[in-house]
Design a protein around this motif. Structure first.
Motif, PDB file in Angstrom:
ATOM      1  N   LEU A  27       0.824  -1.210   0.000  1.00  0.00           N
ATOM      2  CA  LEU A  27       0.000   0.000   0.000  1.00  0.00           C
ATOM      3  C   LEU A  27       0.857   1.259   0.000  1.00  0.00           C
ATOM      4  O   LEU A  27       0.571   2.228  -0.714  1.00  0.00           O
ATOM      5  N   GLU A  28       1.924   1.240   0.780  1.00  0.00           N
ATOM      6  CA  GLU A  28       2.834   2.384   0.829  1.00  0.00           C
ATOM      7  C   GLU A  28       3.392   2.673  -0.563  1.00  0.00           C
ATOM      8  O   GLU A  28       3.440   3.823  -1.004  1.00  0.00           O
ATOM      9  N   GLU A  29       3.786   1.628  -1.278  1.00  0.00           N
ATOM     10  CA  GLU A  29       4.319   1.793  -2.628  1.00  0.00           C
ATOM     11  C   GLU A  29       3.236   2.247  -3.599  1.00  0.00           C
ATOM     12  O   GLU A  29       3.457   3.137  -4.427  1.00  0.00           O
ATOM     13  N   LEU A  30       2.047   1.634  -3.496  1.00  0.00           N
ATOM     14  CA  LEU A  30       0.947   1.965  -4.406  1.00  0.00           C
ATOM     15  C   LEU A  30       0.459   3.398  -4.238  1.00  0.00           C
ATOM     16  O   LEU A  30      -0.082   3.984  -5.177  1.00  0.00           O
ATOM     17  N   ARG A  31       0.636   3.962  -3.065  1.00  0.00           N
ATOM     18  CA  ARG A  31       0.198   5.341  -2.832  1.00  0.00           C
ATOM     19  C   ARG A  31       1.104   6.362  -3.532  1.00  0.00           C
ATOM     20  O   ARG A  31       0.771   7.541  -3.595  1.00  0.00           O
ATOM     21  N   THR A  32       2.215   5.893  -4.077  1.00  0.00           N
ATOM     22  CA  THR A  32       3.114   6.745  -4.846  1.00  0.00           C
ATOM     23  C   THR A  32       3.047   6.396  -6.333  1.00  0.00           C
ATOM     24  O   THR A  32       2.781   7.246  -7.169  1.00  0.00           O
ATOM     25  N   THR A  33       3.311   5.117  -6.630  1.00  0.00           N
ATOM     26  CA  THR A  33       3.317   4.624  -8.009  1.00  0.00           C
ATOM     27  C   THR A  33       2.632   3.268  -8.029  1.00  0.00           C
ATOM     28  O   THR A  33       2.945   2.389  -7.220  1.00  0.00           O
ATOM     29  N   ASP A  34       1.711   3.078  -8.973  1.00  0.00           N
ATOM     30  CA  ASP A  34       0.989   1.803  -8.999  1.00  0.00           C
ATOM     31  C   ASP A  34       1.794   0.727  -9.729  1.00  0.00           C
ATOM     32  O   ASP A  34       2.895   0.988 -10.234  1.00  0.00           O
ATOM     33  N   ASP A  35       1.257  -0.496  -9.776  1.00  0.00           N
ATOM     34  CA  ASP A  35       1.979  -1.630 -10.358  1.00  0.00           C
ATOM     35  C   ASP A  35       2.065  -1.578 -11.875  1.00  0.00           C
ATOM     36  O   ASP A  35       2.729  -2.411 -12.489  1.00  0.00           O
ATOM     37  N   ALA A  36       1.422  -0.593 -12.503  1.00  0.00           N
ATOM     38  CA  ALA A  36       1.579  -0.361 -13.941  1.00  0.00           C
ATOM     39  C   ALA A  36       2.589   0.759 -14.198  1.00  0.00           C
ATOM     40  O   ALA A  36       2.817   1.140 -15.344  1.00  0.00           O
ATOM     41  N   GLY A  37       3.192   1.284 -13.111  1.00  0.00           N
ATOM     42  CA  GLY A  37       4.207   2.326 -13.243  1.00  0.00           C
ATOM     43  C   GLY A  37       3.667   3.735 -13.333  1.00  0.00           C
ATOM     44  O   GLY A  37       4.416   4.664 -13.614  1.00  0.00           O
ATOM     45  N   ARG A  38       2.380   3.911 -13.096  1.00  0.00           N
ATOM     46  CA  ARG A  38       1.775   5.240 -13.164  1.00  0.00           C
ATOM     47  C   ARG A  38       1.763   5.905 -11.790  1.00  0.00           C
ATOM     48  O   ARG A  38       1.554   5.237 -10.782  1.00  0.00           O
ATOM     49  N   PRO A  39       1.927   7.250 -11.759  1.00  0.00           N
ATOM     50  CA  PRO A  39       1.822   7.954 -10.480  1.00  0.00           C
ATOM     51  C   PRO A  39       0.390   7.872  -9.955  1.00  0.00           C
ATOM     52  O   PRO A  39      -0.574   7.903 -10.711  1.00  0.00           O
ATOM     53  N   THR A  40       0.256   7.754  -8.644  1.00  0.00           N
ATOM     54  CA  THR A  40      -1.048   7.667  -8.004  1.00  0.00           C
ATOM     55  C   THR A  40      -1.655   9.056  -7.886  1.00  0.00           C
ATOM     56  O   THR A  40      -0.973  10.004  -7.496  1.00  0.00           O
ATOM     57  N   THR A  41      -2.942   9.154  -8.227  1.00  0.00           N
ATOM     58  CA  THR A  41      -3.654  10.424  -8.185  1.00  0.00           C
ATOM     59  C   THR A  41      -4.861  10.293  -7.266  1.00  0.00           C
ATOM     60  O   THR A  41      -5.920   9.818  -7.681  1.00  0.00           O
ATOM     61  N   PRO A  42      -4.730  10.680  -5.998  1.00  0.00           N
ATOM     62  CA  PRO A  42      -5.856  10.604  -5.067  1.00  0.00           C
ATOM     63  C   PRO A  42      -6.973  11.573  -5.458  1.00  0.00           C
ATOM     64  O   PRO A  42      -6.736  12.575  -6.130  1.00  0.00           O
ATOM     65  N   PHE A  43      -8.192  11.250  -5.017  1.00  0.00           N
ATOM     66  CA  PHE A  43      -9.344  12.117  -5.235  1.00  0.00           C
ATOM     67  C   PHE A  43     -10.307  11.952  -4.075  1.00  0.00           C
ATOM     68  O   PHE A  43     -10.232  10.983  -3.315  1.00  0.00           O
ATOM     69  N   THR A  44     -11.211  12.899  -3.943  1.00  0.00           N
ATOM     70  CA  THR A  44     -12.240  12.817  -2.917  1.00  0.00           C
ATOM     71  C   THR A  44     -13.423  12.045  -3.490  1.00  0.00           C
ATOM     72  O   THR A  44     -13.965  12.423  -4.536  1.00  0.00           O
ATOM     73  N   ASP A  45     -13.810  10.982  -2.817  1.00  0.00           N
ATOM     74  CA  ASP A  45     -14.945  10.160  -3.240  1.00  0.00           C
ATOM     75  C   ASP A  45     -16.229  10.868  -2.817  1.00  0.00           C
ATOM     76  O   ASP A  45     -16.546  10.938  -1.635  1.00  0.00           O
ATOM     77  N   THR A  46     -16.955  11.409  -3.770  1.00  0.00           N
ATOM     78  CA  THR A  46     -18.166  12.169  -3.447  1.00  0.00           C
ATOM     79  C   THR A  46     -19.378  11.275  -3.207  1.00  0.00           C
ATOM     80  O   THR A  46     -20.295  11.667  -2.490  1.00  0.00           O
ATOM     81  N   GLU A  47     -19.383  10.073  -3.792  1.00  0.00           N
ATOM     82  CA  GLU A  47     -20.546   9.193  -3.683  1.00  0.00           C
ATOM     83  C   GLU A  47     -20.396   8.113  -2.615  1.00  0.00           C
ATOM     84  O   GLU A  47     -21.382   7.652  -2.054  1.00  0.00           O
ATOM     85  N   GLY A  48     -19.181   7.633  -2.382  1.00  0.00           N
ATOM     86  CA  GLY A  48     -18.968   6.501  -1.490  1.00  0.00           C
ATOM     87  C   GLY A  48     -19.305   5.198  -2.201  1.00  0.00           C
ATOM     88  O   GLY A  48     -19.788   5.190  -3.323  1.00  0.00           O
ATOM     89  N   GLY A  49     -19.009   4.099  -1.524  1.00  0.00           N
ATOM     90  CA  GLY A  49     -19.337   2.784  -2.066  1.00  0.00           C
ATOM     91  C   GLY A  49     -18.224   2.059  -2.792  1.00  0.00           C
ATOM     92  O   GLY A  49     -18.411   0.920  -3.213  1.00  0.00           O
ATOM     93  N   ALA A  50     -17.061   2.671  -2.947  1.00  0.00           N
ATOM     94  CA  ALA A  50     -15.950   2.001  -3.621  1.00  0.00           C
ATOM     95  C   ALA A  50     -15.396   0.906  -2.707  1.00  0.00           C
ATOM     96  O   ALA A  50     -15.170   1.142  -1.523  1.00  0.00           O
ATOM     97  N   PRO A  51     -15.149  -0.296  -3.238  1.00  0.00           N
ATOM     98  CA  PRO A  51     -14.594  -1.370  -2.404  1.00  0.00           C
ATOM     99  C   PRO A  51     -13.102  -1.150  -2.146  1.00  0.00           C
ATOM    100  O   PRO A  51     -12.276  -1.315  -3.031  1.00  0.00           O
TER     101      PRO A  51
END
Length: 177
Positions: A27-51
């Motif tokens: 998780l620590e690694e994924l919060r920076t760069t994902d397993d496809a090599g892309r930078p992680t882009t956080p967002f605010t979940d306005t609806e909720g319900g994401a697993p």
């Protein structure tokens, strides 16, 4: 024994098997760069319900989350020296944008919809799978999976998109997964 609890947000099933969220180091690694090599882009979940795969619950409106590419077999193989080859999939998962407390209990999450219980060998190769349609069917599906001595790992996945939800590993000490 299986106990099922349903709320408006999620369905969980108590079981003798343990759902494993994505590991804290991953998780620590994924919060920076994902397993496809892309930078992680956080967002605010306005609806909720994401697993959320970090704490195995559904997101609440207003939480900061990220959708990242995750390679569960690749990360498991790095721990076990397995060689999944072509079975090394990368797919989308939601995680909290910042560290969280992890799962709140020992129940199997996300059991309120059809799921696939996919079995893997110690080499990381698919050995089969089973569709589970009812919350009380997860215990039996996992027991059947781990009754096969060739099964080392099980992925529970969403049927609609094939997304990885969590893994269950064989408990060699107790003979259960």
């Amino acid at each position: 024994m299986t106990t099922t609890t349903t709320t408006a947000a999620t369905t969980t099933t108590a079981t003798t098997h343990t759902a494993r969220p994505i590991a804290p180091r991953a998780l620590e690694e994924l919060r920076t760069t994902d397993d496809a090599g892309r930078p992680t882009t956080p967002f605010t979940d306005t609806e909720g319900g994401a697993p959320l795969r970090c704490c195995l619950r559904r997101s609440e409106p207003g939480e900061r989350i990220a959708l990242v590419s995750y390679a569960p077999l690749r990360r498991w193989a790095a721990e076990t020296a397995a060689a999944p080859g072509a079975y090394d999939e990368v797919g989308p998962v939601f995680i909290h944008a910042q560290p969280c407390d992890g799962p709140a209990g020992a129940s199997l999450p996300f059991t309120g919809a059809h799921r696939t219980v996919r079995r893997y060998s110690a080499q990381g190769h698919i050995l089969g799978g089973r569709l589970v349609g009812e919350p009380d069917g997860f215990e039996q599906a996992l027991t059947e999976a781990f009754d096969d001595p060739a099964v080392a790992l099980v992925h529970v996945r969403a049927v609609e998109y094939g997304c990885f939800l969590y893994e269950v590993r064989r408990d060699y000490g107790a003979g259960r997964g």
